[in-house]
Design an enzyme around this catalytic site. Sequence first.
Site: not given
Ligand code: GLN
Length: 489
Positions: A178, A154, A79
């Site tokens: 995410s 994400s 990532k």
């Molecule tokens: N969807 C969640 C957020 O926007 C989780 C994101 C993540 O785990 N990086 O904060």
Amino acid sequence: MDLQALTALELADKIKKRQVSVLDGVKSVFEQIEKKESRVHAYLDIYKKEAYTRAKEVEKGIADDLYNSPLAGVPIAVKDNICVKAHPTTCASKILGDFIPPYNADVIDRLERAGMIIIGKTNMDEFAMGSTTETSAYGVTRNPHNPEHVPGGSSGGSCAAVAAGEAYLALGSDTGGSIRQPSAFCGVTGLKPTYGTVSRRGLIAYASSLDQIGPIGKNTADCAALLEVIAGHDPLDSTSLKRDDIQFSRENDRGIVGMKFGVPKEYLSEGLNPQTKAAFMEALKVLTGMGAIVEFFSMKTTEYMIPAYYIIASAEASSNLERFDGVKYGYRAAEYEDLHDMYRRTRTEGFGTEVKRRILLGSFVLSSGYYDAYYLKALKTKNLIKQEFDKAFADYDVLLSPTAPDTAPRLGESLKDPMAMYLGDIYTVAVNLCGLPAISVPCGKDDKGLPIGLQMIGDCFMENLSRQPAELPDFPALSAYLLRRLGGD
Ligand code: GLN
């Protein structure tokens, strides 16, 4: 031989037995990238030349018995919020568009020591804020199961890469779901480890008390093997744990007879797609049929999980993202009048809408006058949530839920309504607030062919058998077993 059909561990085994070369594995990934990447757009950067050179090096290393790892020779995607020395690391943000880190993240050093081959950096929501990979400044990633739909986020690029065969394994990061949510949407397996198990050094911080790097793979055995590679104490990360129980891939087929699973009732109420619910209930039936005890219980703090998470995550994000000011590295506005104007223009031009929203929210809840009412209250709420999980783990070995209330939305749908998007994180965020390990495994598909995920939550350090009562299977092996039973493997 169809290398694409192999899991990461199977590929590594064939490499070890000299039935397949390291180069063959790398080639199979690049063939797939050639075929699918123009449609999927899982990657932001691809290290083609380097991967081929490294393949030769690793081939020799394996012959010289250099690597003490079951994943030597396996291609992996990373990532783009994890620093790889001398390669751009953008967090899918314009503000880090030309940032080239001078050092490797701890996990990258570990991948290299294990003889793994990094294929490239994957797309993500900007600074890992989002649930669809659509907030990336460099274009959206599409779901390999249906290009009209998002891959989740994400870590959408990492999950899409594994689902499309453009990598055998991938690293993601999980602050509020995410790794697990895009794994569910892409039909792959993803694990968020106990907080502190994997070093965060070189992971560009979103919310430091919640962030954790974890593995994404075709099945749980692959994830367990990769977690074993990346876990371990790092003296340069003050939140890194000294765990002596990181043999996650130890096999165990003792079954789950008598094991107790708890399902929070509130997780199955409004907002849950009926098809997701049906697949989940089917999974419960399978478990009961296998001799496990499945019970429903009440988790009264459920309605406070999303507000507590978004307050704490945004507060930490607003502080972490202060460093992107155009001074030392990253993007700087071309024209400005004085220092403050330079800051303002750089950040106005460099950050996207979702990131700005979080910075504003975070600065607001931390500001004097509102700190007690919001941030402090969110911290207290987090404690209450943790107490409820502690109580639940006194009664149950593992908690179960769908990974997300719905399957992958169509592209463009979610950004119209950020609040609705935040609500989609309902089953995943509490795990991060409490530092728990959790895994998402495939457990069916909806009528559009989009994958559904089953989430299993363990108590802290319960990825592994050694801290569980002797008769229980370890966490990854349990999910591998379930996975086989549910036909998702
Ligand atoms: N969807 C969640 C957020 O926007 C989780 C994101 C993540 O785990 N990086 O904060």
